[in-house]
Design a protein around this motif. Structure first.
Motif, PDB file in Angstrom:
ATOM      1  N   TRP A  43       0.829  -1.210   0.000  1.00  0.00           N
ATOM      2  CA  TRP A  43       0.000   0.000   0.000  1.00  0.00           C
ATOM      3  C   TRP A  43       0.856   1.250   0.000  1.00  0.00           C
ATOM      4  O   TRP A  43       1.823   1.376   0.761  1.00  0.00           O
ATOM      5  CB  TRP A  43      -0.878   0.040   1.244  1.00  0.00           C
ATOM      6  CG  TRP A  43      -2.040  -0.901   1.241  1.00  0.00           C
ATOM      7  CD1 TRP A  43      -2.440  -1.721   0.229  1.00  0.00           C
ATOM      8  CD2 TRP A  43      -2.957  -1.111   2.310  1.00  0.00           C
ATOM      9  NE1 TRP A  43      -3.553  -2.430   0.612  1.00  0.00           N
ATOM     10  CE2 TRP A  43      -3.890  -2.082   1.877  1.00  0.00           C
ATOM     11  CE3 TRP A  43      -3.078  -0.576   3.592  1.00  0.00           C
ATOM     12  CZ2 TRP A  43      -4.926  -2.522   2.693  1.00  0.00           C
ATOM     13  CZ3 TRP A  43      -4.097  -1.009   4.401  1.00  0.00           C
ATOM     14  CH2 TRP A  43      -5.022  -1.959   3.957  1.00  0.00           C
ATOM     15  N   GLY A  44       0.523   2.191  -0.877  1.00  0.00           N
ATOM     16  CA  GLY A  44       1.204   3.475  -0.910  1.00  0.00           C
ATOM     17  C   GLY A  44       2.513   3.471  -1.665  1.00  0.00           C
ATOM     18  O   GLY A  44       3.199   4.493  -1.699  1.00  0.00           O
ATOM     19  N   THR A  45       2.871   2.354  -2.259  1.00  0.00           N
ATOM     20  CA  THR A  45       4.130   2.249  -3.000  1.00  0.00           C
ATOM     21  C   THR A  45       3.852   2.110  -4.491  1.00  0.00           C
ATOM     22  O   THR A  45       2.723   1.856  -4.914  1.00  0.00           O
ATOM     23  CB  THR A  45       4.949   1.034  -2.548  1.00  0.00           C
ATOM     24  OG1 THR A  45       4.292  -0.168  -2.971  1.00  0.00           O
ATOM     25  CG2 THR A  45       5.092   1.017  -1.030  1.00  0.00           C
ATOM     26  N   ALA A  46       4.903   2.239  -5.286  1.00  0.00           N
ATOM     27  CA  ALA A  46       4.764   2.086  -6.734  1.00  0.00           C
ATOM     28  C   ALA A  46       4.294   0.674  -7.095  1.00  0.00           C
ATOM     29  O   ALA A  46       3.644   0.470  -8.122  1.00  0.00           O
ATOM     30  CB  ALA A  46       6.096   2.385  -7.417  1.00  0.00           C
ATOM     31  N   LEU A  47       4.603  -0.312  -6.247  1.00  0.00           N
ATOM     32  CA  LEU A  47       4.184  -1.693  -6.510  1.00  0.00           C
ATOM     33  C   LEU A  47       2.668  -1.845  -6.545  1.00  0.00           C
ATOM     34  O   LEU A  47       2.136  -2.756  -7.169  1.00  0.00           O
ATOM     35  CB  LEU A  47       4.757  -2.630  -5.438  1.00  0.00           C
ATOM     36  CG  LEU A  47       6.262  -2.832  -5.442  1.00  0.00           C
ATOM     37  CD1 LEU A  47       6.686  -3.652  -4.226  1.00  0.00           C
ATOM     38  CD2 LEU A  47       6.695  -3.539  -6.724  1.00  0.00           C
ATOM     39  N   ASP A  48       1.981  -0.942  -5.855  1.00  0.00           N
ATOM     40  CA  ASP A  48       0.523  -1.021  -5.792  1.00  0.00           C
ATOM     41  C   ASP A  48      -0.118   0.202  -6.428  1.00  0.00           C
ATOM     42  O   ASP A  48      -1.243   0.564  -6.101  1.00  0.00           O
ATOM     43  CB  ASP A  48       0.065  -1.156  -4.335  1.00  0.00           C
ATOM     44  CG  ASP A  48      -1.310  -1.800  -4.225  1.00  0.00           C
ATOM     45  OD1 ASP A  48      -1.608  -2.701  -5.033  1.00  0.00           O
ATOM     46  OD2 ASP A  48      -2.080  -1.406  -3.336  1.00  0.00           O
ATOM     47  N   GLY A  49       0.614   0.859  -7.313  1.00  0.00           N
ATOM     48  CA  GLY A  49       0.050   1.992  -8.037  1.00  0.00           C
ATOM     49  C   GLY A  49       0.228   3.337  -7.372  1.00  0.00           C
ATOM     50  O   GLY A  49      -0.341   4.336  -7.806  1.00  0.00           O
ATOM     51  N   ILE A 111      -5.068   8.445   3.508  1.00  0.00           N
ATOM     52  CA  ILE A 111      -4.283   8.035   2.340  1.00  0.00           C
ATOM     53  C   ILE A 111      -3.014   7.346   2.830  1.00  0.00           C
ATOM     54  O   ILE A 111      -2.354   7.833   3.747  1.00  0.00           O
ATOM     55  CB  ILE A 111      -3.905   9.245   1.463  1.00  0.00           C
ATOM     56  CG1 ILE A 111      -5.162   9.950   0.939  1.00  0.00           C
ATOM     57  CG2 ILE A 111      -3.027   8.814   0.284  1.00  0.00           C
ATOM     58  CD1 ILE A 111      -4.868  11.208   0.124  1.00  0.00           C
ATOM     59  N   ILE A 112      -2.697   6.210   2.240  1.00  0.00           N
ATOM     60  CA  ILE A 112      -1.416   5.549   2.470  1.00  0.00           C
ATOM     61  C   ILE A 112      -0.487   6.016   1.353  1.00  0.00           C
ATOM     62  O   ILE A 112      -0.802   5.891   0.167  1.00  0.00           O
ATOM     63  CB  ILE A 112      -1.553   4.014   2.444  1.00  0.00           C
ATOM     64  CG1 ILE A 112      -2.676   3.544   3.368  1.00  0.00           C
ATOM     65  CG2 ILE A 112      -0.222   3.376   2.834  1.00  0.00           C
ATOM     66  CD1 ILE A 112      -2.491   3.874   4.830  1.00  0.00           C
ATOM     67  N   LEU A 113       0.650   6.578   1.723  1.00  0.00           N
ATOM     68  CA  LEU A 113       1.543   7.165   0.730  1.00  0.00           C
ATOM     69  C   LEU A 113       2.997   6.939   1.128  1.00  0.00           C
ATOM     70  O   LEU A 113       3.296   6.494   2.232  1.00  0.00           O
ATOM     71  CB  LEU A 113       1.248   8.654   0.569  1.00  0.00           C
ATOM     72  CG  LEU A 113       1.316   9.529   1.831  1.00  0.00           C
ATOM     73  CD1 LEU A 113       2.724  10.082   2.039  1.00  0.00           C
ATOM     74  CD2 LEU A 113       0.326  10.684   1.746  1.00  0.00           C
ATOM     75  N   THR A 114       3.880   7.253   0.211  1.00  0.00           N
ATOM     76  CA  THR A 114       5.322   7.187   0.464  1.00  0.00           C
ATOM     77  C   THR A 114       5.893   8.597   0.465  1.00  0.00           C
ATOM     78  O   THR A 114       5.631   9.382  -0.451  1.00  0.00           O
ATOM     79  CB  THR A 114       6.036   6.338  -0.612  1.00  0.00           C
ATOM     80  OG1 THR A 114       5.474   5.019  -0.615  1.00  0.00           O
ATOM     81  CG2 THR A 114       7.525   6.239  -0.328  1.00  0.00           C
ATOM     82  N   ASP A 115       6.640   8.928   1.509  1.00  0.00           N
ATOM     83  CA  ASP A 115       7.256  10.251   1.622  1.00  0.00           C
ATOM     84  C   ASP A 115       8.057  10.560   0.366  1.00  0.00           C
ATOM     85  O   ASP A 115       8.881   9.756  -0.078  1.00  0.00           O
ATOM     86  CB  ASP A 115       8.174  10.265   2.856  1.00  0.00           C
ATOM     87  CG  ASP A 115       9.060  11.495   2.917  1.00  0.00           C
ATOM     88  OD1 ASP A 115       8.547  12.595   2.652  1.00  0.00           O
ATOM     89  OD2 ASP A 115      10.254  11.341   3.232  1.00  0.00           O
ATOM     90  N   ALA A 116       7.806  11.740  -0.190  1.00  0.00           N
ATOM     91  CA  ALA A 116       8.509  12.157  -1.401  1.00  0.00           C
ATOM     92  C   ALA A 116       9.755  12.968  -1.096  1.00  0.00           C
ATOM     93  O   ALA A 116      10.383  13.522  -1.996  1.00  0.00           O
ATOM     94  CB  ALA A 116       7.568  12.963  -2.294  1.00  0.00           C
ATOM     95  N   GLY A 117      10.118  13.023   0.186  1.00  0.00           N
ATOM     96  CA  GLY A 117      11.262  13.840   0.580  1.00  0.00           C
ATOM     97  C   GLY A 117      12.577  13.090   0.626  1.00  0.00           C
ATOM     98  O   GLY A 117      13.570  13.633   1.113  1.00  0.00           O
ATOM     99  N   THR A 121       9.809   6.653   3.353  1.00  0.00           N
ATOM    100  CA  THR A 121       8.979   6.189   4.461  1.00  0.00           C
ATOM    101  C   THR A 121       7.528   6.067   4.010  1.00  0.00           C
ATOM    102  O   THR A 121       6.979   6.987   3.405  1.00  0.00           O
ATOM    103  CB  THR A 121       9.045   7.180   5.635  1.00  0.00           C
ATOM    104  OG1 THR A 121      10.400   7.335   6.019  1.00  0.00           O
ATOM    105  CG2 THR A 121       8.227   6.685   6.821  1.00  0.00           C
ATOM    106  N   ARG A 122       6.914   4.923   4.319  1.00  0.00           N
ATOM    107  CA  ARG A 122       5.478   4.781   4.082  1.00  0.00           C
ATOM    108  C   ARG A 122       4.715   5.386   5.248  1.00  0.00           C
ATOM    109  O   ARG A 122       5.087   5.198   6.403  1.00  0.00           O
ATOM    110  CB  ARG A 122       5.079   3.302   3.932  1.00  0.00           C
ATOM    111  CG  ARG A 122       5.162   2.766   2.536  1.00  0.00           C
ATOM    112  CD  ARG A 122       4.375   1.483   2.357  1.00  0.00           C
ATOM    113  NE  ARG A 122       4.301   0.674   3.563  1.00  0.00           N
ATOM    114  CZ  ARG A 122       3.193   0.048   3.982  1.00  0.00           C
ATOM    115  NH1 ARG A 122       2.077   0.145   3.308  1.00  0.00           N
ATOM    116  NH2 ARG A 122       3.221  -0.680   5.078  1.00  0.00           N
TER     117      ARG A 122
END
Length: 221
Positions: A43-49, A111-117, A121-122
């Motif tokens: 969840w929240g990673t490129a692997l899951d969109g 929202i489950i996301l990945t830090d863009a900094g 970090t998820r």
């Protein structure tokens, strides 16, 4: 007298407790493990969109402008994960929400996301924000309070200051950075950067779901 005191206290912390309960369910879902294996690490990673939205069972789709729903254990598009009916196998769903929190009047946005900094970090991010036409003092659905009132409630409840704060431009700014707790000179700040697609900008990204000024709870996963 005790009952009156309890009611008075609830009036001064109820909105924050509602948001905390929802966020805790979202974090529990994202961290759910079976036999030591985290089921929803995608969840929240490129692997899951990329970023994904957590729903409740009565929602057939994510709210307008929000990312696609998070998938269930099958990781198949269209098989949505629901906080009140989380499929962890081909078995009976589990309910992670308190009774009644699937009600339309209590739903919040996570929202489950990945830090863009750069930390990769998820995060689970639960947020509220006024509508574009509202003023800062207008109450916000579903908690019925404005962000300043909610902020004060979090403080009153003793919520860790590095786990909530405001969205400032494209960053999650905690009420107190980890530096405050760990001492000066520590490079961990607890500030996270939102993916650009999630950040509202009237000119360049009018469908971005998160506005600067939103109040958010955010938990690393």
């Amino acid at each position: 007298v005790t009952m009156q005191t309890n009611r008075f206290a609830a009036m001064h912390s109820g909105g924050a407790q509602q948001m905390l309960s929802w966020h805790a369910a979202a974090v529990s879902a994202a961290r759910y493990t079976v036999a030591g294996t985290q089921l929803f690490a995608r969840w929240g990673t490129a692997l899951d969109g990329g970023p994904c939205t957590l729903l409740v069972q009565s929602q057939a789709a994510a709210p307008a402008n929000m990312p696609n729903p998070c998938t269930d254990y099958t990781a198949t598009a269209g098989n949505f994960a629901h906080l009140d009916a989380l499929l962890i196998a081909a078995a009976t769903p589990i309910n992670l929400l308190p009774v009644g929190y699937d009600n339309v009047n209590k739903r919040l946005n996570t929202i489950i996301l990945t830090d863009a900094g750069g930390t990769n970090t998820r995060l689970a991010v639960t947020f509220i924000q006024p509508l574009a036409t509202a003023t800062a003092s207008d109450p916000i659905a579903p908690v019925g309070l404005n962000t300043t009132q909610m902020y004060r409630q979090f403080l009153r409840l003793g919520v860790e200051k590095f786990s909530f704060g405001y969205v400032v431009n494209n960053q999650l700014q905690p009420a107190a950075s980890l530096n405050d707790a760990l001492g000066s000179g520590n490079t961990i700040t607890g500030i996270y950067t939102l993916p650009a697609a999630l950040v509202f900008n009237a000119a360049t990204n009018p469908t971005g779901p998160i506005r600067s000024g939103a109040l958010a709870l955010f938990t690393p996963l």
